[in-house]
Motif scaffolding. Sequence first.
Motif, PDB file in Angstrom:
ATOM      1  N   ILE A   1       3.581   5.659  -5.825  1.00 15.28           N
ATOM      2  CA  ILE A   1       3.675   5.542  -7.272  1.00 15.28           C
ATOM      3  C   ILE A   1       2.433   6.102  -7.968  1.00 15.28           C
ATOM      4  CG2 ILE A   1       3.795   3.848  -9.146  1.00 15.28           C
ATOM      5  CD1 ILE A   1       5.489   2.114  -7.369  1.00 15.28           C
ATOM      6  N   GLU A   2       1.353   6.259  -7.236  1.00 12.48           N
ATOM      7  CA  GLU A   2       0.081   6.643  -7.830  1.00 12.48           C
ATOM      8  C   GLU A   2       0.238   7.873  -8.721  1.00 12.48           C
ATOM      9  OE1 GLU A   2      -4.125   8.377  -6.249  1.00 12.48           O
ATOM     10  OE2 GLU A   2      -3.168   6.795  -5.101  1.00 12.48           O
TER      11      GLU A   2
ATOM     12  N   PRO B   1       0.817  -1.219   0.000  1.00 12.80           N
ATOM     13  CA  PRO B   1       0.000   0.000   0.000  1.00 12.80           C
ATOM     14  C   PRO B   1       0.854   1.274   0.000  1.00 12.80           C
ATOM     15  CG  PRO B   1      -0.819  -1.541   1.628  1.00 12.80           C
ATOM     16  CD  PRO B   1       0.457  -2.098   1.108  1.00 12.80           C
ATOM     17  N   TYR B   2       1.975   1.250   0.693  1.00  9.28           N
ATOM     18  CA  TYR B   2       2.864   2.421   0.712  1.00  9.28           C
ATOM     19  C   TYR B   2       3.423   2.687  -0.680  1.00  9.28           C
ATOM     20  CZ  TYR B   2       6.881   5.353   1.724  1.00  9.28           C
ATOM     21  OH  TYR B   2       7.795   6.375   1.712  1.00  9.28           O
TER      22      TYR B   2
ATOM     23  N   LEU C   1      -4.325  11.381 -13.004  1.00  8.84           N
ATOM     24  CA  LEU C   1      -4.561  11.743 -14.393  1.00  8.84           C
ATOM     25  C   LEU C   1      -4.802  13.242 -14.546  1.00  8.84           C
ATOM     26  CD1 LEU C   1      -6.843   8.776 -15.465  1.00  8.84           C
ATOM     27  CD2 LEU C   1      -4.420   9.096 -15.928  1.00  8.84           C
ATOM     28  N   GLU C   2      -5.370  13.879 -13.546  1.00 10.24           N
ATOM     29  CA  GLU C   2      -5.661  15.301 -13.625  1.00 10.24           C
ATOM     30  C   GLU C   2      -4.387  16.147 -13.599  1.00 10.24           C
ATOM     31  OE1 GLU C   2      -7.042  13.524 -10.890  1.00 10.24           O
ATOM     32  OE2 GLU C   2      -8.743  12.904 -12.118  1.00 10.24           O
ATOM     33  N   SER C   3      -3.330  15.627 -13.019  1.00 12.89           N
ATOM     34  CA  SER C   3      -2.109  16.409 -12.863  1.00 12.89           C
ATOM     35  C   SER C   3      -1.114  16.146 -13.987  1.00 12.89           C
ATOM     36  CB  SER C   3      -1.463  16.108 -11.517  1.00 12.89           C
ATOM     37  OG  SER C   3      -0.974  14.790 -11.517  1.00 12.89           O
TER      38      SER C   3
END
Length: 82
Positions: A43-44, A37-38, A47-49
Motif C-alpha cells: 500500500i505504501e 508488513p506485507y 510522495l516522489e512518484s
Amino acid sequence: MDNLTENQGISEIGQSLTDKIKQRQALEDAYSNFVEPYLNQRIEVKLESSCSVAVSPVGFYYASAWLLLVMLYAFLRRGYHR
C-alpha cells in the motif's frame, strides 16, 4: 461422583477457553508479523512518484467559466418561474 464430573466439565471448559485465547493470540501475532508488513509494503505510497501532470490554466478557466454559466442559467430560470 456427580461433583467430579462437574469439575471435569468446568476444567474442560476452562481448557477450551484457554485454547481459544491461545489460538486468537497466535492469529493476531501472525497478522502483525507477516500480513501487516506485507500490506504496508503493497500500500505504501511514495510522495516522489506522485502525478506530475499539471492542470492547464486554460482548461481550468474554461471549466470555471462553464460552471459559472450553468449556475447563472439555473439562477435565472429559478427566478423566472416564481
